[in-house]
Scaffold this motif. Sequence first.
Motif, PDB file in Angstrom:
ATOM      1  N   GLU A 161      21.262  14.879  23.173  1.00  0.00           N
ATOM      2  CA  GLU A 161      21.535  15.199  21.768  1.00  0.00           C
ATOM      3  C   GLU A 161      23.023  15.458  21.515  1.00  0.00           C
ATOM      4  O   GLU A 161      23.483  15.446  20.363  1.00  0.00           O
ATOM      5  CB  GLU A 161      20.712  16.421  21.332  1.00  0.00           C
ATOM      6  N   LYS A 190      25.592  12.960  19.409  1.00  0.00           N
ATOM      7  CA  LYS A 190      25.991  13.017  17.999  1.00  0.00           C
ATOM      8  C   LYS A 190      27.336  13.726  17.846  1.00  0.00           C
ATOM      9  O   LYS A 190      28.120  13.408  16.944  1.00  0.00           O
ATOM     10  CB  LYS A 190      24.919  13.709  17.159  1.00  0.00           C
ATOM     11  N   VAL A 233      29.956  11.189  18.389  1.00  0.00           N
ATOM     12  CA  VAL A 233      30.082  10.343  17.207  1.00  0.00           C
ATOM     13  C   VAL A 233      30.954  11.028  16.152  1.00  0.00           C
ATOM     14  O   VAL A 233      31.861  10.416  15.582  1.00  0.00           O
ATOM     15  CB  VAL A 233      28.694  10.014  16.620  1.00  0.00           C
ATOM     16  N   THR A 266      33.866   5.698  18.942  1.00  0.00           N
ATOM     17  CA  THR A 266      32.513   6.067  19.361  1.00  0.00           C
ATOM     18  C   THR A 266      32.175   5.401  20.686  1.00  0.00           C
ATOM     19  O   THR A 266      31.634   6.032  21.605  1.00  0.00           O
ATOM     20  CB  THR A 266      31.482   5.653  18.289  1.00  0.00           C
TER      21      THR A 266
END
Length: 372
Positions: A265, A268, A271, A358
């Motif tokens: 998780e 993210k 990102v 990214t």
Amino acid sequence: MNWEQIVGQENLKKLLRESISDNRVGHAQLFIGKEGYGTLPLALAFAKEIFAKENLHSSSKVEHLNHLDLHFSFPVFKEKSSGLSDNFLENFREMILANPYANNEDWTKILESENKQLTIYADEVDELNKKFSLKSFEGGSKILIVWQADKMNIAAANKFLKFLEEPPKDTLIILTAENIDFILPTILSRTQLVEIPRIQDEDIETFLKNNHQIGDEKLRETVFQAQGDWNSAQKLLVSENADTEFEDLFVMWVREAFQVKKKPEFLKNIVFWGRNIAAWNREKQKNFLDYCAEMFRLALLQNYGNETLVYKRIDSGGFKWDSFSRFIHGANIEAILTEISDADYHLERNANPRIVWTDLGIKLSRYIHKAP
């Protein structure tokens, strides 16, 4: 610009002066190297020496960049459909008179054009043809210095090639560029290449000692961090916290990359990290890539016991430099630096920065866990 004002580069200065005295100056020269190594200062001193041979009195005007037979072209943004250097000449003169080692990032800041791509356009070459069709004001040579010639777009480069092949009488063309990869091969083949190496550390150290009050520790750190770039050395002197933002984002990147293996998780967060950096102007993004590459190299040196070469460490925010360094080794350093280099290439080619950052952020989480 006088030869003695140029930091280091003694061998190159000697060769350039001898080429003038021996009448071995080709009509088109390409000075290739980082701005901070002295490409423009060398080009200016070279131009002044040529003018001095023809008219000693008028050559001094080069020092103030107001010699009527010395012309400049440089990357700009279009203003009311016009992309001419002359529209920004006063800004350029002020920058170069203040710091002839200035780079594209400095120029971008002066023009407040962070969100615009600076380019040398085709109408600039049309303007050059008009200027150089006129007679010399001082009765000798006319010299054109194209700063950052690698920023020409294709249309401009094709037009400039004709100008280069059939230059007006008594015209000398000096191109400066950091990277020959973005210059047409046909232009390269018609220029005399002058490679500008990084400035020797000893020369930067001597220049700093002679011109600044600086302690031994700060002197050593500045010389190491400058990496042969006088523009970088000057900025390091005036900004103790120049890398604070880069340092914080580098630490964030590394910490998120470590977490991803156990907790996907955290992807993210990477990102969001990439989106933050993608909002910067391109030069700042490329500078951050350089910073990251250098920190990984220093971590490798730390891991392999070459601590005397590690001139900079990250110790703020509870970051454990020694522990981090143990994860950077021969099995992953090449892949990490290759990915950073590829990211730099894609940014230069105007790839989507969000995708570039990214992708780079996620790939680090893979490489950093690779076993030695």
